[in-house]
Design a protein around this motif. Structure first.
Motif, mmCIF file in Angstrom:
data_model
loop_
_atom_site.group_PDB
_atom_site.id
_atom_site.type_symbol
_atom_site.label_atom_id
_atom_site.label_comp_id
_atom_site.label_asym_id
_atom_site.label_seq_id
_atom_site.Cartn_x
_atom_site.Cartn_y
_atom_site.Cartn_z
ATOM 1 N N ARG A 154 55.867 129.905 15.929
ATOM 2 C CA ARG A 154 55.670 129.333 14.678
ATOM 3 C C ARG A 154 55.763 127.794 14.949
ATOM 4 O O ARG A 154 55.226 127.088 13.876
ATOM 5 C CB ARG A 154 56.330 129.731 13.447
ATOM 6 C CG ARG A 154 56.285 131.480 13.355
ATOM 7 C CD ARG A 154 57.221 131.913 12.169
ATOM 8 N NE ARG A 154 58.590 131.527 12.435
ATOM 9 C CZ ARG A 154 59.297 130.868 11.712
ATOM 10 N NH1 ARG A 154 58.787 130.221 10.705
ATOM 11 N NH2 ARG A 154 60.673 130.947 12.020
ATOM 12 N N GLY A 155 56.069 127.239 15.835
ATOM 13 C CA GLY A 155 56.238 125.774 15.862
ATOM 14 C C GLY A 155 55.120 125.251 16.545
ATOM 15 O O GLY A 155 53.894 125.770 16.481
ATOM 16 N N ALA A 156 55.252 123.866 16.656
ATOM 17 C CA ALA A 156 53.772 123.083 17.555
ATOM 18 C C ALA A 156 54.329 122.343 18.640
ATOM 19 O O ALA A 156 54.298 121.110 18.838
ATOM 20 C CB ALA A 156 53.418 122.131 16.246
ATOM 21 N N PRO A 157 54.811 123.100 19.720
ATOM 22 C CA PRO A 157 55.021 122.269 21.195
ATOM 23 C C PRO A 157 53.562 121.876 21.537
ATOM 24 O O PRO A 157 52.663 122.446 21.360
ATOM 25 C CB PRO A 157 55.286 123.394 22.123
ATOM 26 C CG PRO A 157 54.983 124.747 21.332
ATOM 27 C CD PRO A 157 55.217 124.560 19.880
ATOM 28 N N LEU A 158 53.574 120.643 22.136
ATOM 29 C CA LEU A 158 52.174 120.024 22.516
ATOM 30 C C LEU A 158 51.362 120.596 23.006
ATOM 31 O O LEU A 158 50.273 120.668 23.068
ATOM 32 C CB LEU A 158 52.722 118.772 22.965
ATOM 33 C CG LEU A 158 51.513 117.553 23.219
ATOM 34 C CD1 LEU A 158 52.132 115.928 23.057
ATOM 35 C CD2 LEU A 158 50.786 117.682 24.314
ATOM 36 N N LEU A 159 51.675 121.528 24.116
ATOM 37 C CA LEU A 159 50.854 121.975 25.128
ATOM 38 C C LEU A 159 50.226 123.167 24.281
ATOM 39 O O LEU A 159 49.088 123.651 24.697
ATOM 40 C CB LEU A 159 51.595 122.704 26.378
ATOM 41 C CG LEU A 159 51.798 121.547 27.249
ATOM 42 C CD1 LEU A 159 52.783 122.206 28.551
ATOM 43 C CD2 LEU A 159 50.551 121.036 27.970
ATOM 44 N N LYS A 160 50.756 123.834 23.190
ATOM 45 C CA LYS A 160 50.134 124.901 22.464
ATOM 46 C C LYS A 160 48.792 124.171 21.811
ATOM 47 O O LYS A 160 47.761 125.032 21.294
ATOM 48 C CB LYS A 160 51.191 125.306 21.437
ATOM 49 C CG LYS A 160 50.793 126.461 20.821
ATOM 50 C CD LYS A 160 51.835 126.759 19.872
ATOM 51 C CE LYS A 160 51.447 128.179 18.763
ATOM 52 N NZ LYS A 160 52.483 128.226 18.094
ATOM 53 N N GLU A 161 48.744 122.902 21.692
ATOM 54 C CA GLU A 161 47.571 122.477 20.853
ATOM 55 C C GLU A 161 46.611 121.478 21.509
ATOM 56 O O GLU A 161 45.431 121.444 21.451
ATOM 57 C CB GLU A 161 48.184 121.481 19.682
ATOM 58 C CG GLU A 161 49.051 122.211 18.777
ATOM 59 C CD GLU A 161 48.287 123.333 18.049
ATOM 60 O OE1 GLU A 161 47.205 123.241 17.808
ATOM 61 O OE2 GLU A 161 49.135 124.192 17.546
ATOM 62 N N LYS A 162 47.043 120.834 22.691
ATOM 63 C CA LYS A 162 46.348 119.826 23.567
ATOM 64 C C LYS A 162 46.976 119.661 24.751
ATOM 65 O O LYS A 162 47.976 119.956 25.130
ATOM 66 C CB LYS A 162 46.193 118.483 22.594
ATOM 67 C CG LYS A 162 47.488 117.870 22.255
ATOM 68 C CD LYS A 162 47.103 116.715 21.566
ATOM 69 C CE LYS A 162 48.440 115.744 21.422
ATOM 70 N NZ LYS A 162 47.963 114.416 20.647
ATOM 71 N N GLU A 163 46.260 118.763 25.503
ATOM 72 C CA GLU A 163 46.550 118.280 26.925
ATOM 73 C C GLU A 163 47.923 117.541 26.790
ATOM 74 O O GLU A 163 48.010 116.668 25.876
ATOM 75 C CB GLU A 163 45.650 117.763 27.741
ATOM 76 C CG GLU A 163 44.686 118.800 28.208
ATOM 77 C CD GLU A 163 43.629 119.461 27.258
ATOM 78 O OE1 GLU A 163 43.375 118.759 26.582
ATOM 79 O OE2 GLU A 163 43.602 120.535 27.490
ATOM 80 N N LEU A 164 48.557 117.264 27.956
ATOM 81 C CA LEU A 164 49.554 116.145 28.121
ATOM 82 C C LEU A 164 49.388 115.381 29.217
ATOM 83 O O LEU A 164 48.946 115.655 30.438
ATOM 84 C CB LEU A 164 50.990 116.974 28.254
ATOM 85 C CG LEU A 164 52.278 116.267 28.545
ATOM 86 C CD1 LEU A 164 52.598 115.370 27.605
ATOM 87 C CD2 LEU A 164 53.332 117.128 28.925
ATOM 88 N N ASP A 165 49.483 114.139 28.983
ATOM 89 C CA ASP A 165 49.254 113.060 30.310
ATOM 90 C C ASP A 165 50.663 112.283 30.375
ATOM 91 O O ASP A 165 51.474 111.846 29.436
ATOM 92 C CB ASP A 165 48.320 111.922 29.808
ATOM 93 C CG ASP A 165 46.915 112.484 29.728
ATOM 94 O OD1 ASP A 165 46.449 113.115 30.779
ATOM 95 O OD2 ASP A 165 46.391 112.190 28.724
ATOM 96 N N VAL A 166 51.339 112.805 31.425
ATOM 97 C CA VAL A 166 52.635 112.347 31.757
ATOM 98 C C VAL A 166 52.944 112.223 33.273
ATOM 99 O O VAL A 166 51.900 112.562 34.251
ATOM 100 C CB VAL A 166 53.473 113.379 31.383
ATOM 101 C CG1 VAL A 166 53.290 114.610 32.038
ATOM 102 C CG2 VAL A 166 55.088 113.092 31.246
ATOM 103 N N SER A 167 53.911 111.359 33.656
ATOM 104 C CA SER A 167 54.066 110.999 35.128
ATOM 105 C C SER A 167 54.500 112.132 35.896
ATOM 106 O O SER A 167 55.451 113.382 35.402
ATOM 107 C CB SER A 167 55.263 109.973 35.390
ATOM 108 O OG SER A 167 56.632 110.452 34.710
ATOM 109 N N GLY A 168 54.673 112.237 37.213
ATOM 110 C CA GLY A 168 55.044 113.134 38.223
ATOM 111 C C GLY A 168 56.473 113.224 38.090
ATOM 112 O O GLY A 168 57.501 114.461 38.103
#
Length: 692
Positions: A652-666
């Motif tokens: 029921r929440g909104a973790p980012l990957l559930k909605e869109k892509e993530l840009d982040v460092s290795g």
């Protein structure tokens, strides 16, 4: 004492051997790479150990073949007898050396006993895998009961070992044990690598995990019975030995072990696993079809009930799902209506196929699929024309206990191999066949290396005459998986279990040695035929997509939604297979013990895919961050949860990957990790990553 020294090494590891007083060499160092300027004679001198009360005056070395004549207190590397039954106690002395580009051959002799010991040692460039083999030559006939491949000493700070066991439908079980005084001996006398005795061992520290710590990994590349000894001597030293199973060598003048493959990793289990995966894929397996075709096997759809029109309909549906190969399994020959008859009678069953296999093959080929077929050449049923005419071809006594209603043919006999070659080659020559599923469904009644050597000879002859035909090694699933059989085959059937939950664990452990390209994994029926468990098509499909993808169910059972899912996953696999079948499989250290996760990293590091399966309900209510590995810390990656639509309503929440892509460092991905949506047990997340 002056010592001869040798160094085999690269940027990953160093092995330093020293021979004192012309005796057999011993490993005085094995571990991280040494600097080029290292003084090897000083290392040899520094390896000398002290003696004290209660000890002999000089410690016998753990040489590459520890000798009883040196008062060695543990398992020696050679035990044998002369023609009169007297125990052989050789004292080998240096004879010659041949330095090769990537290895060396050392020859030692005992002139009194007229014995010659040859140690063939190499380090493969690129994959950093040692290949070590021992050969014994005798001027007279002798009996050898044990001959070890070159013996390694395990450093004192490495206190644990991981060994492999298992059973049918539960292969590649691992057990972590501490080294302790005495010998841990596993003597596999089944005559094949076996479900319960995969010929591997990993020595490690208590802190070693998938992504960090030291590991020393071993694999004995032999398809017959083998023996492993992991021993801690009373003085605290440790050794690892591999060789053929006890009593499998007989009276002769020439004896040889199989190759022992070994490597040191300072980067956890993955460091060793990647070397085995790459070496097998690039240096062992020859002739694998590229790209790897999507596989369909009809076994769990029809079993022995072959009907031409039904098989045509099944092939049509399989092609519609994306299959590129159709394999006709057991039941096409002799009078084979169950597993009690006809093994050995390799003529096409005219009751089921009155016009031969041609109508089915033509249909399959018209669909654009390659045609494959099942054989179990090494076995024979009593209810067969072959047994009635040649009972003397059976291996072992006729009153032996049967296995799966069958006996074993004596593959050491040239006439047996000639008969089988004629049968198989006729089938291949008369039909458009590109693939053989080569099965082996029972253990042997007799421990005999000649049986395995005979199998190798038959397959080698067939491969030479039919190089376009791929062969899969199957032995009731994963009963014959090793580098020896994979020198002659292009695929292994990892397990008879198509239960995706069981497959997740089996595939995860097998990745310590096997790449995806040779590891068959199939989408099984909705209700597993081996576990009785009902599993969702999404878990079944994505689990199979982690390896060489195939289907093994009756496609007519699939619902429209299941068809759509299977087509989607198959299309994704086809779009990614070229890089995935050459990717490194990196096992992830999940914080949640209910999660089995792996990361497949492309050769150039520019992309990856993560499969994270939740096998049971987690103890904590929230998903724990999943840390990745092997990435460029400075680079940025775009992360996509490609099956986010599978999130359940209770998420029921909104973790980012559930909605869109993530840009982040290795660095973030490896240190903190990904937060994934909540999900039900027996589900899987699939995450793609691309370097920006």
């Amino acid at each position: 004492m002056q010592a001869k020294t040798w160094h085999l090494g690269d940027s990953h590891q160093s092995l330093v051997l020293a021979s004192f007083g012309d005796g057999l060499p011993e490993a005085v160092y094995w571990g991280p790479p040494l600097p080029e300027h290292e003084d090897l004679p000083s290392l040899a001198a520094a390896s000398a150990t002290d003696v004290t009360g209660g000890m002999v005056d000089r410690n016998a070395p753990i040489s590459l073949c520890p000798e009883a004549s040196q008062t060695f207190p543990g398992q020696v590397g050679l035990t044998g007898r002369d023609a009169e039954g007297r125990t052989l106690l050789p004292r080998f002395r240096f004879e010659s050396e041949t330095v090769l580009e990537h290895g060396l051959i050392l020859v030692y002799t005992d002139t009194d006993l007229e014995l010659c010991l040859v140690l063939d040692l190499s380090l493969t460039p690129g994959t950093s895998l040692f290949r070590m083999q021992t050969r014994l030559e005798s001027a007279r006939e002798i009996t050898v009961d044990w001959l070890a491949a070159p013996v390694f000493q395990v450093p004192a700070h490495i206190g644990d070992m991981i060994e492999f066991s298992g059973r049918w439908c539960a292969e590649f079980q691992t057990r972590r044990l501490p080294f302790a005084p005495g010998a841990r001996t596993r003597d596999n006398r089944t005559g094949r690598s076996d479900h319960a005795h995969f010929p591997g061992l990993i020595a490690c520290s208590g802190r070693t995990c998938n992504t960090s710590g030291e590991a020393y990994a071993f694999h004995y590349g032999w398809s017959g019975g083998h023996r492993m000894v992991a021993e801690q001597l009373a003085d605290g030293r440790r050794q690892v030995q591999f060789g053929h199973a006890s009593a499998s060598m007989k009276r002769d003048r020439s004896f040889s072990t199989a190759p022992l493959y070994a490597t040191y990793s300072g980067a956890g289990f993955n460091g060793a696993a990647v070397r085995f995966q790459r070496h097998l894929r690039d240096h062992i397996v020859v002739g694998a079809r590229q790209p790897r075709p999507v596989h369909y096997n009809c076994w769990e759809a029809v079993y022995f009930d072959h009907d031409l029109e039904e098989l045509k309909a099944i092939a049509t549906r399989a092609a519609g799902l994306g299959a590129e190969r159709f394999v006709l399994d057991d039941g096409w020959f002799g009078l084979r209506d169950d597993d009690t008859s006809s093994l050995g009678d390799w003529g096409i069953d005219k009751r089921k196929y009155p016009d031969g296999l041609t109508p089915l093959i033509d249909h399959v080929k018209a669909l654009g699929l390659e045609f494959g077929i099942w054989f179990e050449p090494e076995m024979i049923n009593e209810d067969s024309d072959l047994f009635r005419s040649r009972p003397d071809w059976v291996l072992g006594p006729l009153d032996q206990v049967r296995g799966r209603q069958q006996l074993v043919l004596d593959m050491a006999r040239e006439d047996v191999r000639a008969y089988l070659y004629d049968c198989i080659s006729a089938t291949l020559a008369q039909n458009d066949i590109g693939y053989i599923k080569w099965d082996h469904n029972r253990v042997l009644p007799v421990v005999d290396a000649a049986q395995t050597e005979g199998v190798y000879a038959l397959i080698d002859r067939l491969r030479a005459d039919f190089p376009h035909v791929e062969i899969e090694s199957c032995a009731s699933g994963g009963g014959r998986i090793d580098f020896g059989i994979l020198e002659r085959t292009q695929r292994v059937w990892l397990s008879d279990s198509n239960d995706a939950l069981e497959r997740q664990r089996i595939q995860h452990e097998a990745a310590l040695f096997l790449p995806a390209s040779v590891t068959g994994s199939h989408v099984g029926p909705r209700v597993s035929h081996t576990s009785g468990r009902t599993l969702d098509i999404r878990l079944r499909a994505w689990t199979a997509a982690q390896r060489h993808l195939g289907f093994e169910m009756d496609p007519r059972e699939l619902s429209d939604s299941e068809i759509a899912t299977l087509k989607e996953v198959t299309g994704w696999w086809k779009a990614n297979r070229d890089w995935m079948m050459r990717a490194d499989i990196l096992r992830l250290d999940a914080s949640d013990p209910a999660v089995v996760a792996e990361q497949q990293l492309a050769e150039d590091g520019a992309r990856f895919v993560v499969f994270a399966a939740l096998l049971r309900a987690s103890d904590p209510i929230l998903q724990q961050p999943l840390r990745l590995t092997g990435l460029d810390a400075e680079a940025r990656y775009r992360i996509s949860l490609i099956n986010r639509q599978d999130a359940p309503g209770l998420s029921r929440g909104a973790p980012l990957l559930k909605e869109k892509e993530l840009d982040v460092s290795g660095q973030y991905l490896m240190s903190h990790g990904l937060i994934l949506p909540w999900r039900f047990p027996e589900t899987i997340w699939v995450i793609e990553g691309h370097r920006q």
